[in-house]
Design a protein around this motif. Sequence first.
Motif, PDB file in Angstrom:
ATOM      1  N   ALA A 683       0.813  -1.214   0.000  1.00 14.48           N
ATOM      2  CA  ALA A 683       0.000   0.000   0.000  1.00 14.48           C
ATOM      3  C   ALA A 683       0.848   1.265   0.000  1.00 14.48           C
ATOM      4  O   ALA A 683       0.352   2.352  -0.324  1.00 14.48           O
ATOM      5  CB  ALA A 683      -0.937  -0.006   1.207  1.00 14.48           C
ATOM      6  N   ARG A 684       2.113   1.153   0.357  1.00 12.22           N
ATOM      7  CA  ARG A 684       3.025   2.317   0.338  1.00 12.22           C
ATOM      8  C   ARG A 684       3.674   2.514  -1.028  1.00 12.22           C
ATOM      9  O   ARG A 684       4.464   3.437  -1.221  1.00 12.22           O
ATOM     10  CB  ARG A 684       4.113   2.146   1.391  1.00 12.22           C
ATOM     11  N   GLY A 685       3.362   1.623  -1.972  1.00 10.23           N
ATOM     12  CA  GLY A 685       3.999   1.697  -3.273  1.00 10.23           C
ATOM     13  C   GLY A 685       5.392   1.112  -3.289  1.00 10.23           C
ATOM     14  O   GLY A 685       6.191   1.410  -4.192  1.00 10.23           O
ATOM     15  N   LEU A 686       5.720   0.257  -2.323  1.00  8.83           N
ATOM     16  CA  LEU A 686       7.038  -0.367  -2.235  1.00  8.83           C
ATOM     17  C   LEU A 686       6.956  -1.825  -2.641  1.00  8.83           C
ATOM     18  O   LEU A 686       5.961  -2.510  -2.370  1.00  8.83           O
ATOM     19  CB  LEU A 686       7.577  -0.248  -0.811  1.00  8.83           C
ATOM     20  N   VAL A 687       8.006  -2.304  -3.285  1.00 11.05           N
ATOM     21  CA  VAL A 687       8.038  -3.676  -3.782  1.00 11.05           C
ATOM     22  C   VAL A 687       8.466  -4.599  -2.645  1.00 11.05           C
ATOM     23  O   VAL A 687       9.608  -4.547  -2.179  1.00 11.05           O
ATOM     24  CB  VAL A 687       8.983  -3.803  -4.979  1.00 11.05           C
ATOM     25  N   THR A 688       7.549  -5.452  -2.214  1.00 13.77           N
ATOM     26  CA  THR A 688       7.862  -6.375  -1.120  1.00 13.77           C
ATOM     27  C   THR A 688       8.302  -7.740  -1.630  1.00 13.77           C
ATOM     28  O   THR A 688       8.862  -8.525  -0.862  1.00 13.77           O
ATOM     29  CB  THR A 688       6.633  -6.555  -0.218  1.00 13.77           C
ATOM     30  N   SER A 689       8.052  -8.017  -2.915  1.00  8.07           N
ATOM     31  CA  SER A 689       8.417  -9.339  -3.440  1.00  8.07           C
ATOM     32  C   SER A 689       8.631  -9.250  -4.949  1.00  8.07           C
ATOM     33  O   SER A 689       7.877  -8.583  -5.661  1.00  8.07           O
ATOM     34  CB  SER A 689       7.312 -10.353  -3.149  1.00  8.07           C
ATOM     35  N   ILE A 690       9.703  -9.911  -5.408  1.00  9.37           N
ATOM     36  CA  ILE A 690       9.922 -10.167  -6.839  1.00  9.37           C
ATOM     37  C   ILE A 690      10.275 -11.643  -6.939  1.00  9.37           C
ATOM     38  O   ILE A 690      11.283 -12.084  -6.391  1.00  9.37           O
ATOM     39  CB  ILE A 690      11.063  -9.315  -7.421  1.00  9.37           C
ATOM     40  N   VAL A 691       9.429 -12.401  -7.602  1.00  7.75           N
ATOM     41  CA  VAL A 691       9.654 -13.844  -7.727  1.00  7.75           C
ATOM     42  C   VAL A 691      10.017 -14.168  -9.162  1.00  7.75           C
ATOM     43  O   VAL A 691       9.283 -13.817 -10.099  1.00  7.75           O
ATOM     44  CB  VAL A 691       8.413 -14.644  -7.298  1.00  7.75           C
ATOM     45  N   ASP A 692      11.171 -14.792  -9.345  1.00 13.99           N
ATOM     46  CA  ASP A 692      11.560 -15.337 -10.638  1.00 13.99           C
ATOM     47  C   ASP A 692      10.818 -16.655 -10.779  1.00 13.99           C
ATOM     48  O   ASP A 692      11.183 -17.674 -10.170  1.00 13.99           O
ATOM     49  CB  ASP A 692      13.079 -15.527 -10.676  1.00 13.99           C
ATOM     50  N   LEU A 693       9.735 -16.681 -11.575  1.00 12.02           N
ATOM     51  CA  LEU A 693       8.876 -17.855 -11.643  1.00 12.02           C
ATOM     52  C   LEU A 693       9.551 -19.020 -12.356  1.00 12.02           C
ATOM     53  O   LEU A 693       9.250 -20.181 -12.050  1.00 12.02           O
ATOM     54  CB  LEU A 693       7.557 -17.481 -12.337  1.00 12.02           C
ATOM     55  N   ALA A 694      10.451 -18.731 -13.274  1.00  8.85           N
ATOM     56  CA  ALA A 694      11.154 -19.824 -13.964  1.00  8.85           C
ATOM     57  C   ALA A 694      12.023 -20.597 -12.990  1.00  8.85           C
ATOM     58  O   ALA A 694      12.175 -21.827 -13.117  1.00  8.85           O
ATOM     59  CB  ALA A 694      11.993 -19.277 -15.107  1.00  8.85           C
ATOM     60  N   GLU A 695      12.588 -19.917 -12.009  1.00 15.43           N
ATOM     61  CA  GLU A 695      13.449 -20.554 -11.013  1.00 15.43           C
ATOM     62  C   GLU A 695      12.746 -20.744  -9.679  1.00 15.43           C
ATOM     63  O   GLU A 695      13.332 -21.301  -8.749  1.00 15.43           O
ATOM     64  CB  GLU A 695      14.713 -19.709 -10.808  1.00 15.43           C
ATOM     65  N   ASN A 696      11.510 -20.240  -9.579  1.00 16.71           N
ATOM     66  CA  ASN A 696      10.752 -20.269  -8.321  1.00 16.71           C
ATOM     67  C   ASN A 696      11.610 -19.714  -7.181  1.00 16.71           C
ATOM     68  O   ASN A 696      11.765 -20.313  -6.120  1.00 16.71           O
ATOM     69  CB  ASN A 696      10.291 -21.700  -7.984  1.00 16.71           C
ATOM     70  N   ARG A 697      12.130 -18.500  -7.412  1.00 19.14           N
ATOM     71  CA  ARG A 697      13.098 -17.925  -6.486  1.00 19.14           C
ATOM     72  C   ARG A 697      12.663 -16.514  -6.092  1.00 19.14           C
ATOM     73  O   ARG A 697      12.430 -15.666  -6.964  1.00 19.14           O
ATOM     74  CB  ARG A 697      14.478 -17.888  -7.130  1.00 19.14           C
ATOM     75  N   GLU A 698      12.577 -16.279  -4.793  1.00 27.78           N
ATOM     76  CA  GLU A 698      12.290 -14.950  -4.282  1.00 27.78           C
ATOM     77  C   GLU A 698      13.581 -14.120  -4.280  1.00 27.78           C
ATOM     78  O   GLU A 698      14.621 -14.571  -3.787  1.00 27.78           O
ATOM     79  CB  GLU A 698      11.734 -15.030  -2.858  1.00 27.78           C
ATOM     80  N   LEU A 699      13.504 -12.912  -4.815  1.00 19.78           N
ATOM     81  CA  LEU A 699      14.694 -12.087  -4.961  1.00 19.78           C
ATOM     82  C   LEU A 699      14.817 -10.990  -3.914  1.00 19.78           C
ATOM     83  O   LEU A 699      15.916 -10.470  -3.695  1.00 19.78           O
ATOM     84  CB  LEU A 699      14.702 -11.447  -6.359  1.00 19.78           C
ATOM     85  N   VAL A 700      13.731 -10.610  -3.251  1.00 19.25           N
ATOM     86  CA  VAL A 700      13.777  -9.543  -2.253  1.00 19.25           C
ATOM     87  C   VAL A 700      13.980 -10.174  -0.878  1.00 19.25           C
ATOM     88  O   VAL A 700      13.227 -11.070  -0.485  1.00 19.25           O
ATOM     89  CB  VAL A 700      12.494  -8.699  -2.271  1.00 19.25           C
ATOM     90  N   PRO A 701      14.994  -9.741  -0.127  1.00 21.61           N
ATOM     91  CA  PRO A 701      15.224 -10.332   1.199  1.00 21.61           C
ATOM     92  C   PRO A 701      14.008 -10.174   2.110  1.00 21.61           C
ATOM     93  O   PRO A 701      13.276  -9.178   2.031  1.00 21.61           O
ATOM     94  CB  PRO A 701      16.419  -9.532   1.732  1.00 21.61           C
ATOM     95  N   ALA A 702      13.812 -11.153   2.973  1.00 24.07           N
ATOM     96  CA  ALA A 702      12.693 -11.119   3.912  1.00 24.07           C
ATOM     97  C   ALA A 702      12.766  -9.868   4.776  1.00 24.07           C
ATOM     98  O   ALA A 702      13.830  -9.508   5.291  1.00 24.07           O
ATOM     99  CB  ALA A 702      12.698 -12.370   4.794  1.00 24.07           C
ATOM    100  N   GLY A 703      11.628  -9.213   4.931  1.00 24.31           N
ATOM    101  CA  GLY A 703      11.566  -8.018   5.752  1.00 24.31           C
ATOM    102  C   GLY A 703      12.088  -6.757   5.085  1.00 24.31           C
ATOM    103  O   GLY A 703      12.127  -5.690   5.706  1.00 24.31           O
TER     104      GLY A 703
END
Length: 874
Positions: A683-703
């Motif tokens: 809701a703040r306009g910040l990216v909380t997650s980017i998932v590479d679906l081909a690799e099923n890999r989360e790119l943004v560190p937790a938190g």
Amino acid sequence: MHQNLTLVEERIHRVLTERIVPAVYSARVPVALKAWMVPDEPVPASEALAADYAPFAVGDSWGRAWSTWWFEVSGEIPTDWAGRTVELLLDPGFQGDWPGNQAEALVHTADGVQVKGIHPRNHYVRLTDEAAGGEPVHFFVEAAANPDILVNDFIPTKFGSKKTAPEKPIYTFRTAELAVFEPEVWGLQFDVEVLYQLMKELPETEPRRHEVMRALERALNVLRLDDIVGTAASARAELVDVLSRPASASAHRLSGIGHAHIDTAWLWPIRETKRKTARTFSNVLALAEQYPDFRFAASSAQQYAWVKERYPHVWEGIKAVIAAGQWIVVGSQWVEPDGNLPSGEAMVRQITQGMRFFRDELGVETHGIWLPDSFGYTAAFPQIAKLAGLDWFLTQKISWSQTNKFPHHTFWWEGIDGSRIFTHFPPIDTYNSTLEGEELHHAVRQFRDKGKATTSLVPFGYGDGGGGPIREMMERQRRVESLEGSPRVEIEHPDEFFAAAQAEYTDAPVWVGELYLELHRGTFTSHAREKRGNREAENRLREAELWWTAAALKGAEYPYEALDRLWQGVLLQQFHDILPGSSIQWVHEQNEEDYAIALAELERSIAEALAAAGLSAAVVNSADHARRSLALDADGTPLALVETPALGVASLVPVTPAHPVTAERDGDAIVLDNGLVRVTVDARGLVTSIVDLAENRELVPAGRVANLLQLHQDLPNAWDAWDIDAHYRYTYDDLDAADAVELVVDGDLRARVVVTRSFGTSRLTQTIAVNADDARVHFAVDLDWNEREKLLKASLPFVVHAHHHSAEIQYGHVRRATHTNTSWEDAKFEVMAHRWVHVEEPGYGIGVTNDATYGHDITSAPSGRRERSRPRCA
């Protein structure tokens, strides 16, 4: 004994400065002055000579900042000066003694022919070596009321633009007179000065020091203070012995070359540089006539081109002294550009344009890169220089590094493809040497290749704002060419120096990679509009040449002259104080105006080329790889997904996306997904997650969040426009409050989250977009920036364990550490990249591309500190 030596030094210094130097001129008479203020910008001499001049006198004020005044000087050499040497002395009100950043003047004959420049260290015009008496004196002097921008050091100033500079006059005319020049006193001045400076540099236990001291004492005992002129020759006779003793065979050899560093723009606009070239170069011509053994080196084809266009008399003089071997063309480039930011193609054009001009206009083939003053040097430089057929590279700026001392002064520099070029850093640590004793001995102490090499180079002459060598420097050089206790200073062509240095130092060390300057890191970022203008101009020039080549294959006439002119304009703007953003406001304003004109012309040229090639109704791809991407209309709205071949053409035939975009709300969050990548925006306009679906890999560190804009304080310890100091990283505000967060969906081709934010007195719009059939996430910022002493960065933390990152440079990339194991790595807290950076671990990597950004901060996350991988945004 120490006390006695100190007393002797005090005596020598006082007699030299208070008695001998003033006695160089023994008689003076005033000349008459008249003045004309140019209404606005400078005018040609023909117009100025025809103007109406008003009475003016020494002591009158003149010159609001950046104005031009012409002074008419008239007088007559007294008849009783027959047989004497006579000079005209002018001081329009100099402030301080360093040339180039204050009032300057160019003296013309009554016919408008340039005679020589006037500056604080060169304020004479030699009228005659032996006067007849009664000769008339008549000159016109073009004086520039350039303000002293550095009077308060390197801080913002209202004097940086005509629009903001105060209206009141800033100079008072001090001197306009004829004077008798006393050659014997002049000679005594430098006999004493050189020996006095030598004495101060020698250890107190050195016998030579005491021999020099005693000789100076004898000379002063002979000299009558009430008759300096009459006793100067007797005093000089007491110094002949100590001055005639040659340097030892092991003395360090300094290869001296006259030089005048003329910044193509810096604390003055380009229009002023055009006049600086005439002032400085006319001084050099006068000095070459007076000293046959004098040699002068000058770079920058653009500056020669201005002289050719505007000052034909000076131009012909330059050609004559080139033929005589006294003027040496160096540098091989159109200007002395920034050493990091221009593209590979632009760096090649700097050399091809420069070498072509020197060959065609002056009949000269250059052999090296002369770039003493730029803010670090790309690792691509050696291969570019070698492919151009060049043999050597010279700079001095790396000596400014704050943290680590560079280990060599003479070495081979190896580039990214293995090419090597012989390189030298003058250990005298200046490209503006005055050849005084302290500098010469400093060079010997600093030289890092002792024991294997015995020679270094010294460029001497006032510079930055020009001015160049003066006769005082030549007098010093003549006395230290071979003087016991001093390094030898021999006038020499730079080509000869490099050939001799290479022959002597056959096993010179090799430095691999970039020459990173541990200072002035802010030049990767300052004045973002200039960086964008440069990138866009480089790209458009490439496109224009590509499509005009296609049109030429269809029979169209290739617009060679127009594109050549546009290239020269872009190369000019890449000068090392323009593109880095380290000039005054006037320069920035002109830069943006020039880019706007050039880019508009290039857009028209590209459209004409496509029409001539019959491609107006097609989709064209100037990239060197095939693309499946969105075709947009003039408003940025997607028209279709299209496929185009590399460097090719395709019809506007829509392609059905294999990975269409979907967008949905998940509570307060927005999720963008195309089957390749999934992005979550809160809701703040910040990216909380980017998932590479081909690799099923989360790119943004937790938190953590990505695309977080952070506003830092920007107050370096010095050099506001140049520097970013390490401490800036620790004080900042996260811009995490949004005015609005909106979802915009363009069918199945694109989905965007548009975020608006306000801070301080500024406002911005962020766009986060996912396109069909595209595994990239697109971030954009449209910024209305009104902050002072602030720095805005985009934080992009990624889950990838990378000890190094790769960064694009000209024709390749360099790898740099993301850790800080050593002081060399820690000093690279701010680095340069062109269009992309890449971090990788075994089997996986992430790249960040940009369209107009150069400054980056790419580091691992140390314990207790936040993880960072942040290309600079603005």
